[in-house]
Structure formats: structure tokens, C-alpha cells
Design an enzyme around this catalytic site. Structure first.
Site, PDB file in Angstrom:
ATOM      1  N   ASN A   1      32.713  45.369  23.913  1.00  0.00           N
ATOM      2  CA  ASN A   1      33.521  44.961  22.772  1.00  0.00           C
ATOM      3  C   ASN A   1      34.226  43.625  23.041  1.00  0.00           C
ATOM      4  O   ASN A   1      34.103  43.052  24.118  1.00  0.00           O
ATOM      5  CB  ASN A   1      34.518  46.064  22.416  1.00  0.00           C
ATOM      6  CG  ASN A   1      34.788  46.145  20.937  1.00  0.00           C
ATOM      7  OD1 ASN A   1      34.894  45.127  20.264  1.00  0.00           O
ATOM      8  ND2 ASN A   1      34.914  47.361  20.429  1.00  0.00           N
TER       9      ASN A   1
ATOM     10  N   HIS B   1      42.800  38.833  46.398  1.00  0.00           N
ATOM     11  CA  HIS B   1      43.337  38.139  47.563  1.00  0.00           C
ATOM     12  C   HIS B   1      43.808  39.180  48.570  1.00  0.00           C
ATOM     13  O   HIS B   1      44.149  40.295  48.193  1.00  0.00           O
ATOM     14  CB  HIS B   1      44.509  37.230  47.158  1.00  0.00           C
ATOM     15  CG  HIS B   1      44.105  36.134  46.243  1.00  0.00           C
ATOM     16  ND1 HIS B   1      43.589  34.950  46.698  1.00  0.00           N
ATOM     17  CD2 HIS B   1      44.103  36.039  44.891  1.00  0.00           C
ATOM     18  CE1 HIS B   1      43.306  34.170  45.672  1.00  0.00           C
ATOM     19  NE2 HIS B   1      43.613  34.819  44.553  1.00  0.00           N
TER      20      HIS B   1
ATOM     21  N   ALA C   1      42.070  54.405  27.615  1.00  0.00           N
ATOM     22  CA  ALA C   1      42.604  53.092  27.254  1.00  0.00           C
ATOM     23  C   ALA C   1      43.810  52.751  28.123  1.00  0.00           C
ATOM     24  O   ALA C   1      44.676  53.588  28.368  1.00  0.00           O
ATOM     25  CB  ALA C   1      42.993  53.078  25.779  1.00  0.00           C
TER      26      ALA C   1
END
Length: 168
Positions: free
Chosen positions: A57, A87, A131
Site C-alpha cells: 500500500n 547503527h 497496525a
């Protein structure tokens, strides 16, 4: 990144030009059944591969330096970030180099809107990532995972004091 900027500027219905741009971004032909809605952002491109019937999406970020493998019938919601690079955690090493590890998304996975998948994670077949979830460890097959809560994993050492080479 200039390639993804060009992809994002193409008319949505110009499927041939979009497929050509995706082939250039990923360094090889992509499946005809791959659907990526713009805007789409990718920092490397050559490190990603896709199965059949994958849907990505709008507004997704693929930081694929460490490699991203996406299986068949995967659904990726808007604003999802797949990040294979980072990192070092320790302050004395943080600016010296980049770490990386691959992300593997197995068949039939659904990743919900605005989820973030971190380096080295495998999401098992048939799983759902809710989500907004931040996924920092492997997800077993046929699982549903959610959450954004912060968990302290360890304490860092303080940075070494800077060396002052000036002479006054």
C-alpha cells in the site's frame, strides 16, 4: 532514490512505465502480480525480492541494504517500514559503521498500517502484524502480534570523554 522519485511521479495508470521503473529499482523483473501503490520509497532496491500476488500500500519505506524477501500473497499496509540497517547501539561505535540483517516475510502474511519491522526479523507464514506494531524479534507462523510499548533491554555504557587536542 532518484529511481523511486521517478516511479512516484508516474501516472498511476501507466502500468508499463511503472513496471519498467520497478524492474530498474529492484535490478530484475518483478512478478506481474506485484502491486505497489505510490508513493513508495526504497534506499537500495537491489536487496529486495518478491513472491506472487504481493500488495504494498501507499507510503511504504523499504530500507533493504541487508536484504528483504517477501513471499507469496503478502499484504503490506500503508506507511509500513521494513528496515534492514541500523547503527551499533554502543555510543563509542554508533557513528563508525552501519549494521544490517535481512528481513524475511513468509507466505500469506498481513502487515497492518504503520508497522515497523526491524533488521533480522522473520515473520512466519500466515501471521498478522497489527497496525502500528514494532517488530524486533521473529514472529512464529500463524501468529497475531501487536504492540508498541517500550521495553528496556539493557543499560548502555556512557560515552568515552572526548579527547581535547587543542593547545591554549
Amino acid at each position: 532514490m532518484s529511481l523511486t522519485a521517478r516511479l512516484n511521479a508516474l501516472p498511476f495508470d501507466d502500468l508499463d512505465a511503472r513496471r519498467a521503473a520497478l524492474t530498474e529499482i529492484f535490478g530484475r523483473p518483478v512478478p506481474d502480480s506485484l502491486s505497489i501503490l505510490p508513493p513508495f520509497y526504497c534506499d537500495y532496491g537491489l536487496g529486495a525480492s518478491f513472491g506472487e500476488r504481493v500488495f504494498i500500500n501507499q507510503g511504504c519505506f523499504f530500507l533493504d541494504y541487508g536484504g528483504i524477501t517477501i513471499g507469496d500473497r503478502v499484504l503490506i499496509g500503508p506507511r509500513v517500514t521494513l528496515s534492514t540497517a541500523g547503527h551499533p547501539v554502543e555510543l563509542d561505535e554508533r557513528y563508525d559503521f552501519i549494521t544490517h540483517a535481512p528481513i524475511v516475510i513468509e507466505d500469506d502474511v498481513w502487515i497492518g498500517a504503520a508497522a515497523t519491522i526491524t533488521p533480522g526479523v522473520t515473520i512466519g507464514r500466515g501471521s498478522v502484524v497489527g497496525a502500528g506494531a514494532v517488530v524486533a524479534k521473529d514472529v512464529p507462523p500463524l501468529s497475531v502480534v501487536t504492540a508498541t510499548s517500550a521495553v528496556e533491554r539493557k543499560r548502555l555504557r556512557p560515552a568515552s570523554p572526548p579527547t581535547d587536542l587543542s593547545t591554549d
